[in-house]
Write a protein that holds these residues in place. Structure first.
Motif, mmCIF file in Angstrom:
data_model
loop_
_atom_site.group_PDB
_atom_site.id
_atom_site.type_symbol
_atom_site.label_atom_id
_atom_site.label_comp_id
_atom_site.label_asym_id
_atom_site.label_seq_id
_atom_site.Cartn_x
_atom_site.Cartn_y
_atom_site.Cartn_z
ATOM 1 N N ALA A 2 40.196 56.402 39.138
ATOM 2 C CA ALA A 2 40.271 55.570 40.012
ATOM 3 C C ALA A 2 40.654 54.480 39.543
ATOM 4 O O ALA A 2 40.313 53.928 38.259
ATOM 5 N N VAL A 3 40.926 53.255 40.204
ATOM 6 C CA VAL A 3 41.689 52.350 39.992
ATOM 7 C C VAL A 3 40.371 51.533 41.009
ATOM 8 O O VAL A 3 40.608 51.483 42.057
ATOM 9 N N TRP A 4 40.355 50.200 40.218
ATOM 10 C CA TRP A 4 39.725 49.007 40.145
ATOM 11 C C TRP A 4 40.481 48.524 41.763
ATOM 12 O O TRP A 4 41.269 47.950 40.907
ATOM 13 N N THR A 5 39.612 48.097 42.525
ATOM 14 C CA THR A 5 39.848 46.836 43.420
ATOM 15 C C THR A 5 39.529 45.043 42.764
ATOM 16 O O THR A 5 39.334 45.527 41.862
ATOM 17 N N VAL A 6 40.761 44.465 42.862
ATOM 18 C CA VAL A 6 40.494 43.236 42.487
ATOM 19 C C VAL A 6 38.995 42.633 42.963
ATOM 20 O O VAL A 6 38.134 42.412 42.124
ATOM 21 N N GLN A 8 36.109 45.053 43.442
ATOM 22 C CA GLN A 8 35.285 45.564 42.325
ATOM 23 C C GLN A 8 35.941 44.787 40.928
ATOM 24 O O GLN A 8 34.255 44.451 40.084
ATOM 25 N N THR A 9 36.531 44.330 40.675
ATOM 26 C CA THR A 9 36.614 44.293 39.117
ATOM 27 C C THR A 9 36.446 42.996 38.944
ATOM 28 O O THR A 9 35.567 42.463 38.127
ATOM 29 N N ARG A 11 33.205 41.781 40.717
ATOM 30 C CA ARG A 11 32.234 42.181 40.654
ATOM 31 C C ARG A 11 32.158 42.205 39.320
ATOM 32 O O ARG A 11 31.009 41.772 38.838
ATOM 33 N N PHE A 12 32.463 42.836 38.459
ATOM 34 C CA PHE A 12 32.249 43.734 36.995
ATOM 35 C C PHE A 12 32.355 42.286 36.200
ATOM 36 O O PHE A 12 31.015 42.179 35.562
ATOM 37 N N TYR A 25 36.388 42.116 27.617
ATOM 38 C CA TYR A 25 36.985 43.183 28.783
ATOM 39 C C TYR A 25 37.801 42.154 29.427
ATOM 40 O O TYR A 25 38.004 43.153 30.274
ATOM 41 N N VAL A 29 41.306 43.724 30.997
ATOM 42 C CA VAL A 29 42.077 43.483 32.426
ATOM 43 C C VAL A 29 42.959 42.332 33.131
ATOM 44 O O VAL A 29 43.888 43.500 33.543
ATOM 45 N N THR A 35 42.562 52.571 27.918
ATOM 46 C CA THR A 35 41.396 52.787 27.977
ATOM 47 C C THR A 35 40.915 53.477 26.437
ATOM 48 O O THR A 35 40.076 52.850 26.009
#
Length: 51
Positions: A2-6, A8-9, A11-12, A25, A29, A35
């Motif tokens: 899965a690829v994170w959305t902008v 989600q990224t 928020r992380f 990190y 990104v 990975t």
């Protein structure tokens, strides 16, 4: 994989802002590092010195 959305990224990264490896990190990104390479580097750098 899965690829994170902008969102989600963001928020992380906001959630780990005070983590000692935040810069690493953030670099992962921004640069899209592999990975496997990143995870092995994080494992070796997270070990306490002298043990």
């Amino acid at each position: 994989m899965a690829v994170w959305t902008v969102a989600q990224t963001a928020r992380f990264l906001n959630g780990i802002r005070s983590h000692r490896l935040y810069a690493v990190y953030h670099l992962i990104v921004l640069r899209g590092l592999e990975t496997v390479a990143c995870s092995s580097w994080l494992v070796t750098t997270s070990r306490p010195v002298g043990r």
